[in-house]
Write a protein that holds these residues in place. Sequence first.
Motif, PDB file in Angstrom:
ATOM      1  N   GLU A  30      15.357  -2.195  -1.403  1.00  0.00           N
ATOM      2  CA  GLU A  30      16.291  -2.051  -2.523  1.00  0.00           C
ATOM      3  C   GLU A  30      15.646  -2.432  -3.852  1.00  0.00           C
ATOM      4  N   GLN A  31      14.592  -3.207  -3.801  1.00  0.00           N
ATOM      5  CA  GLN A  31      13.875  -3.595  -5.018  1.00  0.00           C
ATOM      6  C   GLN A  31      12.787  -2.577  -5.364  1.00  0.00           C
ATOM      7  N   VAL A  32      11.934  -2.243  -4.387  1.00  0.00           N
ATOM      8  CA  VAL A  32      10.749  -1.431  -4.695  1.00  0.00           C
ATOM      9  C   VAL A  32      11.036   0.062  -4.767  1.00  0.00           C
ATOM     10  N   PHE A  33      11.987   0.562  -3.994  1.00  0.00           N
ATOM     11  CA  PHE A  33      12.222   2.006  -3.969  1.00  0.00           C
ATOM     12  C   PHE A  33      12.675   2.523  -5.336  1.00  0.00           C
ATOM     13  N   PRO A  34      13.737   1.963  -5.924  1.00  0.00           N
ATOM     14  CA  PRO A  34      14.136   2.481  -7.238  1.00  0.00           C
ATOM     15  C   PRO A  34      13.083   2.221  -8.319  1.00  0.00           C
ATOM     16  N   ALA A  35      12.383   1.103  -8.219  1.00  0.00           N
ATOM     17  CA  ALA A  35      11.353   0.793  -9.221  1.00  0.00           C
ATOM     18  C   ALA A  35      10.220   1.817  -9.162  1.00  0.00           C
ATOM     19  N   HIS A  36       9.808   2.186  -7.951  1.00  0.00           N
ATOM     20  CA  HIS A  36       8.714   3.153  -7.837  1.00  0.00           C
ATOM     21  C   HIS A  36       9.176   4.557  -8.216  1.00  0.00           C
ATOM     22  N   LEU A  37      10.404   4.907  -7.879  1.00  0.00           N
ATOM     23  CA  LEU A  37      10.928   6.214  -8.305  1.00  0.00           C
ATOM     24  C   LEU A  37      10.949   6.310  -9.826  1.00  0.00           C
ATOM     25  N   LYS A  38      11.321   5.229 -10.483  1.00  0.00           N
ATOM     26  CA  LYS A  38      11.336   5.214 -11.946  1.00  0.00           C
ATOM     27  C   LYS A  38       9.916   5.411 -12.482  1.00  0.00           C
ATOM     28  N   HIS A  39       8.942   4.769 -11.840  1.00  0.00           N
ATOM     29  CA  HIS A  39       7.541   4.942 -12.233  1.00  0.00           C
ATOM     30  C   HIS A  39       7.119   6.412 -12.069  1.00  0.00           C
ATOM     31  N   LEU A  40       7.432   7.015 -10.929  1.00  0.00           N
ATOM     32  CA  LEU A  40       7.070   8.412 -10.683  1.00  0.00           C
ATOM     33  C   LEU A  40       7.783   9.352 -11.650  1.00  0.00           C
ATOM     34  N   GLU A  41       9.003   9.007 -11.998  1.00  0.00           N
ATOM     35  CA  GLU A  41       9.764   9.827 -12.946  1.00  0.00           C
ATOM     36  C   GLU A  41       9.036   9.940 -14.284  1.00  0.00           C
ATOM     37  N   GLY A  42       8.279   8.901 -14.631  1.00  0.00           N
ATOM     38  CA  GLY A  42       7.503   8.936 -15.862  1.00  0.00           C
ATOM     39  C   GLY A  42       6.564  10.120 -15.925  1.00  0.00           C
ATOM     40  N   ALA A  43       6.037  10.525 -14.786  1.00  0.00           N
ATOM     41  CA  ALA A  43       5.156  11.693 -14.733  1.00  0.00           C
ATOM     42  C   ALA A  43       5.964  12.977 -14.538  1.00  0.00           C
ATOM     43  N   PHE A  44       6.898  12.973 -13.589  1.00  0.00           N
ATOM     44  CA  PHE A  44       7.611  14.203 -13.254  1.00  0.00           C
ATOM     45  C   PHE A  44       8.565  14.679 -14.342  1.00  0.00           C
ATOM     46  N   ARG A  45       8.997  13.794 -15.225  1.00  0.00           N
ATOM     47  CA  ARG A  45       9.903  14.231 -16.284  1.00  0.00           C
ATOM     48  C   ARG A  45       9.196  15.146 -17.291  1.00  0.00           C
ATOM     49  N   LYS A  46       7.871  15.219 -17.200  1.00  0.00           N
ATOM     50  CA  LYS A  46       7.109  16.120 -18.073  1.00  0.00           C
ATOM     51  C   LYS A  46       7.267  17.584 -17.649  1.00  0.00           C
ATOM     52  N   THR A  80       0.859  -1.178   0.000  1.00  0.00           N
ATOM     53  CA  THR A  80       0.000   0.000   0.000  1.00  0.00           C
ATOM     54  C   THR A  80       0.900   1.233   0.000  1.00  0.00           C
ATOM     55  N   MET A  81       0.312   2.393  -0.246  1.00  0.00           N
ATOM     56  CA  MET A  81       1.108   3.631  -0.226  1.00  0.00           C
ATOM     57  C   MET A  81       1.695   3.855   1.169  1.00  0.00           C
ATOM     58  N   THR A  82       0.928   3.543   2.201  1.00  0.00           N
ATOM     59  CA  THR A  82       1.401   3.732   3.568  1.00  0.00           C
ATOM     60  C   THR A  82       2.546   2.783   3.891  1.00  0.00           C
ATOM     61  N   GLN A  83       2.426   1.524   3.485  1.00  0.00           N
ATOM     62  CA  GLN A  83       3.512   0.571   3.714  1.00  0.00           C
ATOM     63  C   GLN A  83       4.775   1.020   2.983  1.00  0.00           C
ATOM     64  N   PHE A  84       4.615   1.485   1.757  1.00  0.00           N
ATOM     65  CA  PHE A  84       5.768   1.970   0.999  1.00  0.00           C
ATOM     66  C   PHE A  84       6.416   3.153   1.712  1.00  0.00           C
ATOM     67  N   ASP A  85       5.615   4.073   2.223  1.00  0.00           N
ATOM     68  CA  ASP A  85       6.134   5.241   2.933  1.00  0.00           C
ATOM     69  C   ASP A  85       7.005   4.803   4.109  1.00  0.00           C
ATOM     70  N   VAL A  86       6.536   3.829   4.872  1.00  0.00           N
ATOM     71  CA  VAL A  86       7.292   3.336   6.030  1.00  0.00           C
ATOM     72  C   VAL A  86       8.578   2.649   5.574  1.00  0.00           C
ATOM     73  N   ILE A  87       8.479   1.770   4.578  1.00  0.00           N
ATOM     74  CA  ILE A  87       9.658   1.059   4.084  1.00  0.00           C
ATOM     75  C   ILE A  87      10.672   2.034   3.493  1.00  0.00           C
ATOM     76  N   ALA A  88      10.204   3.016   2.732  1.00  0.00           N
ATOM     77  CA  ALA A  88      11.103   4.006   2.132  1.00  0.00           C
ATOM     78  C   ALA A  88      11.791   4.840   3.207  1.00  0.00           C
ATOM     79  N   THR A  89      11.102   5.122   4.298  1.00  0.00           N
ATOM     80  CA  THR A  89      11.682   5.915   5.383  1.00  0.00           C
ATOM     81  C   THR A  89      12.720   5.119   6.162  1.00  0.00           C
ATOM     82  N   LEU A  90      12.465   3.828   6.349  1.00  0.00           N
ATOM     83  CA  LEU A  90      13.385   2.988   7.118  1.00  0.00           C
ATOM     84  C   LEU A  90      14.558   2.467   6.286  1.00  0.00           C
TER      85      LEU A  90
END
Length: 139
Positions: free
Chosen positions: A103-119, A33-43
């Motif tokens: 180490e698996q999900v953080f870079p993968a999700h950043l790459k996904h978000l970059e798809g929008a922010f690179r605009k 979930t977004m909340t779980q990701f937030d916690v994992i990304a912070t830790l």
Amino acid sequence: MQTNFLPVLRNLVSAYQAFERYSAPDLRSMGLTMTQFDVIATLGNQPPMTCKELGEKTLVTKGTLTGVLERLESKGILERKLNPEDARSQMIGLTIEGQKLFEQVFPAHLKHLEGAFRKLNVEKLESLRASLKSLEEIF
């Protein structure tokens, strides 16, 4: 009564909802979930921290955080240990499996978000950052 801020409020909420619609499916595809990701990304890549510190560094309310921590702990993603400096609190950190997940999900999700922010170009991103910071400061 001044209500000229209502369009800004509506745009802020709409922007967050659009972000959730873009971000959440990617995280769900990774089993989070977004909340779980937030916690994992912070830790991730960090030493263990207290629940209070984790709450301050995430976007998660204290009531929600407790349940999220319990679920992540039951999945073997994080562990809680007594705080050696204060036995009334616990230190929360990722397990080895949790760090691997980070180490698996953080870079993968950043790459996904970059798809929008690179605009947006650098100037637009900085302008948005400054505007959002100004909005944060009035509260």
